[in-house]
Design a protein around this motif. Structure first.
Motif, PDB file in Angstrom:
ATOM      1  N   UNK A   1       0.823  -1.204   0.000  1.00 40.31           N
ATOM      2  CA  UNK A   1       0.000   0.000   0.000  1.00 40.31           C
ATOM      3  C   UNK A   1       0.859   1.256   0.000  1.00 40.31           C
ATOM      4  N   UNK A   2       0.226   2.357  -0.320  1.00 45.71           N
ATOM      5  CA  UNK A   2       0.909   3.648  -0.359  1.00 45.71           C
ATOM      6  C   UNK A   2       0.735   4.321   1.002  1.00 45.71           C
ATOM      7  N   UNK A   3       1.830   4.751   1.617  1.00 47.77           N
ATOM      8  CA  UNK A   3       1.686   5.448   2.900  1.00 47.77           C
ATOM      9  C   UNK A   3       0.932   6.775   2.719  1.00 47.77           C
ATOM     10  N   UNK A   4       0.221   7.161   3.733  1.00 51.26           N
ATOM     11  CA  UNK A   4      -0.581   8.388   3.659  1.00 51.26           C
ATOM     12  C   UNK A   4       0.264   9.597   3.316  1.00 51.26           C
ATOM     13  N   UNK A   5       1.494   9.661   3.852  1.00 56.01           N
ATOM     14  CA  UNK A   5       2.329  10.832   3.602  1.00 56.01           C
ATOM     15  C   UNK A   5       2.683  10.982   2.125  1.00 56.01           C
TER      16      UNK A   5
END
Length: 156
Positions: free
Chosen positions: A106-110
């Motif tokens: 997944x892609x980190x929120x930052x």
């Protein structure tokens, strides 16, 4: 029964509003789950010309490391006093990160929203530039660990 799902950034009108009392107020309305929470102090950087790169080791028990540039992981291990000085006098102006392959983890929120990157900085107790934070986050495409660097500016 229903659920209300929020993604919110709150800029309080005064310093009496804290992350804790905001979370407590929301919990008072019903069962609450916080996927991410941070409190970020902001500051001006006018007149600050000294730049320092800090590498945030993946093991929170390890010290912060002052490095020559982003991408480096070896350098000077900072004492608690040196880190406290950076937190007191410095302001973070840039956030750089490399993260493992998004198609698996997944892609980190930052990587999707600069405000979340500022939240990571705030969770490390550093101030953020009031004009915003420059954020660069890249997917390395591997199974390695996340790596984060912060550029802190200080007065000379």
């Amino acid at each position: 029964m229903k659920k209300i799902i929020l993604g919110a950034i709150v800029t309080p009108n005064d310093d009496s509003v804290t992350q804790k009392n905001l979370k407590d107020a929301l919990r008072h309305l019903g069962s609450t789950y916080f996927a991410f929470a941070a409190e970020v102090r902001v500051s001006e950087v006018e007149g600050m010309t000294k730049e320092v790169w800090i590498y945030l080791p993946d093991d929170n028990s390890l010290p912060y490391i002052q490095v020559e540039e982003t991408g480096k992981t070896e350098g000077k291990h900072l004492s608690e006093q040196e880190v406290d000085q950076l937190r007191t006098s410095g302001v973070c102006i840039e956030f750089r990160a490399e993260y493992p392959r998004a198609n698996r983890y997944g892609v980190p929120w930052y990587a999707c929203d600069d405000e979340f990157a500022a939240g990571v900085v705030g969770n490390h107790l550093f101030k953020v530039d009031s004009d915003g934070l420059t954020v660069h986050a890249i997917d390395r495409g591997d199974d390695g660990l996340e790596q984060i660097w912060l550029k802190i500016v200080l007065p000379e």
